[in-house]
Design a protein around this motif. Sequence first.
Motif, PDB file in Angstrom:
ATOM      1  N   VAL A  90       0.918  -1.189   0.104  1.00 49.31           N
ATOM      2  CA  VAL A  90      -0.137  -0.020  -0.013  1.00 49.31           C
ATOM      3  C   VAL A  90       1.078   1.080   0.223  1.00 49.31           C
ATOM      4  CG1 VAL A  90      -0.221   0.123   2.527  1.00 49.31           C
ATOM      5  CG2 VAL A  90      -1.767   1.153   0.999  1.00 49.31           C
ATOM      6  N   ARG A  91       0.561   2.379  -0.819  1.00 53.70           N
ATOM      7  CA  ARG A  91       1.194   3.439  -0.753  1.00 53.70           C
ATOM      8  C   ARG A  91       0.326   4.716  -1.074  1.00 53.70           C
ATOM      9  NH1 ARG A  91       3.989   0.120  -4.357  1.00 53.70           N
ATOM     10  NH2 ARG A  91       6.299   0.130  -4.206  1.00 53.70           N
ATOM     11  N   LYS A  92       0.607   5.698  -0.179  1.00 56.34           N
ATOM     12  CA  LYS A  92      -0.036   6.792   0.237  1.00 56.34           C
ATOM     13  C   LYS A  92       0.210   7.732  -1.395  1.00 56.34           C
ATOM     14  CE  LYS A  92      -2.538  10.060   2.020  1.00 56.34           C
ATOM     15  NZ  LYS A  92      -3.837   9.916   2.497  1.00 56.34           N
ATOM     16  N   ILE A  93      -0.964   7.977  -2.036  1.00 59.98           N
ATOM     17  CA  ILE A  93      -1.155   8.699  -3.271  1.00 59.98           C
ATOM     18  C   ILE A  93      -0.648   9.943  -3.156  1.00 59.98           C
ATOM     19  CG2 ILE A  93      -2.466   9.264  -5.330  1.00 59.98           C
ATOM     20  CD1 ILE A  93      -4.252   6.831  -4.703  1.00 59.98           C
ATOM     21  N   ASP A  94       0.425  10.574  -3.900  1.00 57.13           N
ATOM     22  CA  ASP A  94       0.495  12.101  -4.069  1.00 57.13           C
ATOM     23  C   ASP A  94      -0.119  12.849  -5.077  1.00 57.13           C
ATOM     24  OD1 ASP A  94       1.688  14.522  -3.867  1.00 57.13           O
ATOM     25  OD2 ASP A  94       3.735  14.084  -4.450  1.00 57.13           O
ATOM     26  N   LYS A  95      -1.376  13.250  -4.582  1.00 56.19           N
ATOM     27  CA  LYS A  95      -2.258  13.698  -5.677  1.00 56.19           C
ATOM     28  C   LYS A  95      -1.414  14.956  -6.243  1.00 56.19           C
ATOM     29  CE  LYS A  95      -6.644  11.830  -3.593  1.00 56.19           C
ATOM     30  NZ  LYS A  95      -7.710  12.238  -3.114  1.00 56.19           N
ATOM     31  N   ASN A  96      -0.621  15.563  -5.803  1.00 61.03           N
ATOM     32  CA  ASN A  96       0.055  16.848  -6.286  1.00 61.03           C
ATOM     33  C   ASN A  96       1.059  16.272  -7.486  1.00 61.03           C
ATOM     34  OD1 ASN A  96      -1.326  18.714  -4.642  1.00 61.03           O
ATOM     35  ND2 ASN A  96       0.293  18.353  -2.988  1.00 61.03           N
ATOM     36  N   ALA A  97       1.230  15.124  -7.292  1.00 54.79           N
ATOM     37  CA  ALA A  97       2.406  14.676  -8.689  1.00 54.79           C
ATOM     38  C   ALA A  97       1.576  14.454  -9.933  1.00 54.79           C
ATOM     39  CB  ALA A  97       2.874  13.329  -8.114  1.00 54.79           C
ATOM     40  N   ILE A  98       0.281  14.322  -9.863  1.00 56.49           N
ATOM     41  CA  ILE A  98      -0.525  14.092 -11.092  1.00 56.49           C
ATOM     42  C   ILE A  98      -0.565  15.531 -11.877  1.00 56.49           C
ATOM     43  CG2 ILE A  98      -2.643  13.162 -12.285  1.00 56.49           C
ATOM     44  CD1 ILE A  98      -1.259  11.202 -10.737  1.00 56.49           C
ATOM     45  N   LYS A  99      -0.033  15.426 -13.125  1.00 54.74           N
ATOM     46  CA  LYS A  99      -0.110  16.789 -13.676  1.00 54.74           C
ATOM     47  C   LYS A  99      -1.077  16.555 -14.964  1.00 54.74           C
ATOM     48  CE  LYS A  99       4.305  18.651 -12.702  1.00 54.74           C
ATOM     49  NZ  LYS A  99       5.356  19.540 -13.311  1.00 54.74           N
ATOM     50  N   ILE A 100      -1.885  17.681 -15.383  1.00 57.87           N
ATOM     51  CA  ILE A 100      -2.767  17.749 -16.602  1.00 57.87           C
ATOM     52  C   ILE A 100      -1.999  18.705 -17.506  1.00 57.87           C
ATOM     53  CG2 ILE A 100      -4.964  18.103 -17.415  1.00 57.87           C
ATOM     54  CD1 ILE A 100      -6.217  17.635 -14.676  1.00 57.87           C
ATOM     55  N   ILE A 101      -1.690  18.117 -18.618  1.00 52.77           N
ATOM     56  CA  ILE A 101      -0.827  18.794 -19.406  1.00 52.77           C
ATOM     57  C   ILE A 101      -1.650  18.502 -21.041  1.00 52.77           C
ATOM     58  CG2 ILE A 101       1.450  18.671 -20.698  1.00 52.77           C
ATOM     59  CD1 ILE A 101       2.192  17.211 -18.298  1.00 52.77           C
ATOM     60  N   LYS A 102      -1.401  19.917 -21.647  1.00 53.80           N
ATOM     61  CA  LYS A 102      -1.720  19.745 -23.039  1.00 53.80           C
ATOM     62  C   LYS A 102      -0.397  19.434 -24.108  1.00 53.80           C
ATOM     63  CE  LYS A 102      -6.067  21.620 -23.550  1.00 53.80           C
ATOM     64  NZ  LYS A 102      -7.268  20.757 -24.050  1.00 53.80           N
ATOM     65  N   ALA A 103      -0.485  18.611 -24.331  1.00 50.73           N
ATOM     66  CA  ALA A 103       0.806  17.751 -25.098  1.00 50.73           C
ATOM     67  C   ALA A 103       0.516  17.996 -26.641  1.00 50.73           C
ATOM     68  CB  ALA A 103       1.197  16.336 -24.624  1.00 50.73           C
ATOM     69  N   LYS A 104       1.723  18.167 -27.435  1.00 53.62           N
ATOM     70  CA  LYS A 104       1.432  18.502 -28.787  1.00 53.62           C
ATOM     71  C   LYS A 104       2.003  17.206 -29.575  1.00 53.62           C
ATOM     72  CE  LYS A 104       2.170  22.624 -30.463  1.00 53.62           C
ATOM     73  NZ  LYS A 104       2.742  23.898 -30.995  1.00 53.62           N
ATOM     74  N   VAL A 105       1.337  16.690 -30.513  1.00 48.26           N
ATOM     75  CA  VAL A 105       1.908  15.542 -31.431  1.00 48.26           C
ATOM     76  C   VAL A 105       2.979  16.119 -32.117  1.00 48.26           C
ATOM     77  CG1 VAL A 105       1.466  14.162 -33.016  1.00 48.26           C
ATOM     78  CG2 VAL A 105      -0.399  14.514 -31.552  1.00 48.26           C
ATOM     79  N   TYR A 106       4.226  15.748 -32.067  1.00 47.33           N
ATOM     80  CA  TYR A 106       5.227  15.974 -32.894  1.00 47.33           C
ATOM     81  C   TYR A 106       5.917  14.980 -33.857  1.00 47.33           C
ATOM     82  CZ  TYR A 106       9.325  14.286 -29.741  1.00 47.33           C
ATOM     83  OH  TYR A 106      10.008  13.474 -29.215  1.00 47.33           O
ATOM     84  N   LYS A 107       5.457  13.815 -33.776  1.00 45.92           N
ATOM     85  CA  LYS A 107       5.839  12.484 -34.596  1.00 45.92           C
ATOM     86  C   LYS A 107       5.275  11.504 -34.280  1.00 45.92           C
ATOM     87  CE  LYS A 107      10.351  10.456 -36.221  1.00 45.92           C
ATOM     88  NZ  LYS A 107      11.775  10.210 -35.712  1.00 45.92           N
ATOM     89  N   MET A 108       4.713  10.974 -35.647  1.00 42.98           N
ATOM     90  CA  MET A 108       3.906   9.442 -35.609  1.00 42.98           C
ATOM     91  C   MET A 108       4.590   8.559 -36.647  1.00 42.98           C
ATOM     92  SD  MET A 108       0.149  11.347 -36.113  1.00 42.98           S
ATOM     93  CE  MET A 108      -0.728  10.087 -35.999  1.00 42.98           C
ATOM     94  N   THR A 109       4.840   7.308 -36.171  1.00 41.94           N
ATOM     95  CA  THR A 109       5.840   6.497 -36.873  1.00 41.94           C
ATOM     96  C   THR A 109       4.793   5.188 -37.100  1.00 41.94           C
ATOM     97  OG1 THR A 109       7.732   7.509 -36.309  1.00 41.94           O
ATOM     98  CG2 THR A 109       7.979   5.225 -37.225  1.00 41.94           C
TER      99      THR A 109
END
Length: 354
Positions: A90-109
Motif C-alpha cells: 500500500v502506498r499513499k498517493i501524492d495527488k500533487n504529483a499528477i499533472k494535466i498537460i496539453k501535449a503536442k503531437v510532434y511525430k507519428m511513426t
Amino acid sequence: MSHTIQLEGHGIEFSCEPAKSVLDGALAAGYEIPYSCRSGICGSCRGRVVSGKVEGGLGGGLTAEEEKSGHVLLCQAHPCSDVSVEVREVRKIDKNAIKIIKAKVYKMTRAAPDVTILQLRFPAGTRVKFKAGQYLSVKLEDGSFRHYSMANPPHQNDSVELHIRHVPGGAFSQKVEQGLAVGDQLEVSIPYGDFFLRGSDEENEGNKPIVLLASGTGFAPIKSIIEDKIKAKHERSMVLYWGARRPEDLYKMDLARKWESQLPWFRFVPVLSDAQPSDDWAGRTGYVHQAVMVDIPSLGSYEVYACGAPAMINAARHEFVHSCGLNPDAFYCDAFVSTKTSASQTIQAPTVAA
C-alpha cells in the motif's frame, strides 16, 4: 451506508460505499494498492478477506486455492459490512504529483502493420516526474479516457512516447490512424500505475534476477524500464521474453538485439506464436510464457514483470506459480484490457481455527 475497510497490518482504514469496489474506495481515500486492469482479469489486485463480507471479486485472475483461502479481486469486490483485508503493498498517493498537460503531437511513426509510435512534446519548461513502467491517460473529445504506458525512460521527461496498437473500432487508435496529425494537441494526465521495478526507488536495489515478459505493445513499459536501468548503470540480471504472432509484430526487435549485444546483464528471447514458412523464422515459437518455463524451470529466486494481453498474463501467473515455484508476490503485471467483466458472488472470510 458506508462501511469501514481496514488494511490489515498497515494501520490504515477508510470508508467505502457498497456501490464502490474496495479498490476504488482505497484510491478515493488516497491509498494505492496493487492493481492493473480494474476488470477482474489480471489478478494484480488480489487481497485476502480476513473478516467481514464482500460481494463479487471471484474468478478471473484467482486460482481455486486462492478463492478457498479467502482471496478476492479488490477491483470487483464490494463491501457488504465492515471489512479487514490483507494486501501485498500500500502506498499513499501524492495527488500533487499528477499533472494535466496539453501535449503536442510532434511525430507519428508506423512501426508495424497495426502499431503506431506516437511522440508527444510537453509545453516549454514542463517536465513530469514518473517511474519507468507507469502510464498516462489521454482525454478524448467525449470526456472518456484511454490509458497508455510510456515507452520513454523517466530522464526524458519533457515528452512522452506511446505505442498505440490499432484496435478495430477503438476510439483513440482510430483517431490516431485516421484523424490525428503532427501539431495537434492532446490533454494527458500523468503519471499513474504501480508497474515498476521494486527496489528501484530505494538506496539498495534488490538483487533478484528479473524476467521481463511482454506480448505485443506490452513492450512499451518494458522499454522504459530497460532504458532507465541503462541510464542508471544498473547490472541486475534481466532477460526479456517478447511474444508476438509474426516477425513484423516485433516492431523494435533491432533495439532489443542492440541491448543484448551491448549489455552484459541483459538477454533477449523473441517468440512467435504464428510463424509462417514465408517468414523464414529460425527463432523460438509457441507461447511466450512457455518459453520462459523451458529455459527457467525454477523461478523461486526470480521476480517477473509481465505486460500485455490478459490471457498471456493469466497463463503466466498461474503456471509460473504452480509449476515453476514463483512466489505469487514476486509477479507484477500490467494487463492491456479493452473490455470489462464483473463478478457477483458473495464471499465471507473463512473461519480459521485457533
